[in-house]
Design an enzyme around this catalytic site. Sequence first.
Site, short mmCIF file in Angstrom:
data_model
loop_
_atom_site.label_atom_id
_atom_site.label_comp_id
_atom_site.label_asym_id
_atom_site.label_seq_id
_atom_site.Cartn_x
_atom_site.Cartn_y
_atom_site.Cartn_z
CE LYS A 148 -3.54 2.76 0.64
NZ LYS A 148 -4.44 3.06 -0.50
CG ASN A 197 -10.34 3.82 -4.24
OD1 ASN A 197 -9.73 4.47 -3.40
ND2 ASN A 197 -9.89 3.67 -5.49
CB SER A 198 -12.91 8.05 -1.56
OG SER A 198 -12.23 9.18 -1.04
CG MET A 199 -9.32 2.82 -0.50
SD MET A 199 -10.81 2.01 0.09
CE MET A 199 -10.13 1.05 1.43
CG LEU A 212 -2.62 7.83 1.03
CD1 LEU A 212 -1.96 9.21 1.09
CD2 LEU A 212 -1.54 6.76 0.89
CB CYS A 234 -3.19 9.55 -3.68
SG CYS A 234 -4.65 9.25 -2.65
CE LYS A 284 -0.84 2.84 -9.98
NZ LYS A 284 -1.14 2.07 -8.78
CG ASN A 292 -3.60 5.95 -8.67
OD1 ASN A 292 -4.60 5.36 -8.25
ND2 ASN A 292 -2.63 6.36 -7.87
N GLY A 339 -6.20 -4.41 -9.51
CA GLY A 339 -6.77 -3.81 -8.30
C GLY A 339 -8.17 -4.33 -8.07
O1 IRO Z 1 -7.56 6.41 -1.50
C1 IRO Z 1 -6.48 5.81 -1.62
O2 IRO Z 1 -5.83 5.39 -0.64
C2 IRO Z 1 -5.99 5.66 -2.99
C3 IRO Z 1 -4.69 5.94 -3.38
I1 IRO Z 1 -3.25 6.47 -2.10
C4 IRO Z 1 -4.32 5.86 -4.74
O3 IRO Z 1 -3.19 6.12 -5.16
N1 IRO Z 1 -5.29 5.51 -5.62
C5 IRO Z 1 -6.54 5.21 -5.25
O4 IRO Z 1 -7.39 4.89 -6.10
N2 IRO Z 1 -6.89 5.29 -3.92
#
Ligand code: IRO
Length: 309
Positions: free
Chosen positions: A45, A69-71, A73, A128, A162, A191, A269
């Site tokens: 990650k 997604n909207s993780m 980081l 990101c 990336k 990405n 992914g």
């Molecule tokens: O939301 C994220 O953690 C995330 C990252 I850092 C990224 O580089 N690409 C992505 O789709 N989600």
Amino acid sequence: MTDVSTTIAGVKFPSCFMNAAGALCVTREELVSLGQSQAGGIVTKSMTIEARQGNPEPRYYGFPGGSINSMGLPNLGYRAYAEMIPELKRFGKPVVASVSGLCEEDFPVIAAAINAAQPDLIEVNLSCPNIPGKPQIGYDPEASERIIKRVRPLITVPMGLKLPPYFDPAHHAVMGEVIGRCGVDFLNMINSVGNGLVVDPEREAVVIKPKGGFGGLGGKIIKPVALANVRAFYKFFEGKIPIIGTGGVVDGVDAFEHFLCGASAVQVGTVLVEEGLEVFGRLETELTEILKNKGYRSIEDFRGAVKEL
Ligand code: IRO
């Protein structure tokens, strides 16, 4: 014998399929499972200085054709990954450390410490899309160049970038010039397609919580954008910088298309999250079958050879 191994910047991967940064690779358990799987490499990650919980949930949503997604980081912080690298290297496949940061100053700090742990490659994430208030660095060529030039001298293993998807040849050219000036050993694109919006008409609502529902799109729907970026940079650098193709790989045919456009490996992914680690065996079987049917022995037999009309 059909051979689906590959080499990126002099580093040999037993299989051309690996996880994309972010997919099942946050915790030690997940990274060890990647090591035990048929994946050709272990990608971490993207890491920040301090550990992060990430954005509020729900923050990932899969739908037919892709994901959003909207993780934000979520990760263990670079110190934890640096400690794990020696153990992960024992699986006999390359370890790729993905370095990120919340501001420019973070990148050299993390790059130096992670380099000291000697992963096989380091990928600097300039793309990101999900930190509220922070634009994707890769869309700012000057900021990208500053960061690459700061980390470059600190990294002794092959260093890659990336990149986010670009949508105009002028932008491929501007970033191509930056990359050419900085000396980069490999590229990984794309990405997720940032700041898409998925709506559930039943609930009359967006499907993820952060940023009003805006998030990065992945999966099958982004394949043409990924292929275009792989092709554009492959041509810009005349095939001299190895490319990891990421985006829209769901089956062996998708991977074959990435290789035709110039990729030397592919990352998965969305399909990995949806299907689990078994996906690596399936993809390898499907690609092997395609190569056999076409009479190719390895990826190098046709890499970059897509015909133009
Ligand atoms: O939301 C994220 O953690 C995330 C990252 I850092 C990224 O580089 N690409 C992505 O789709 N989600």
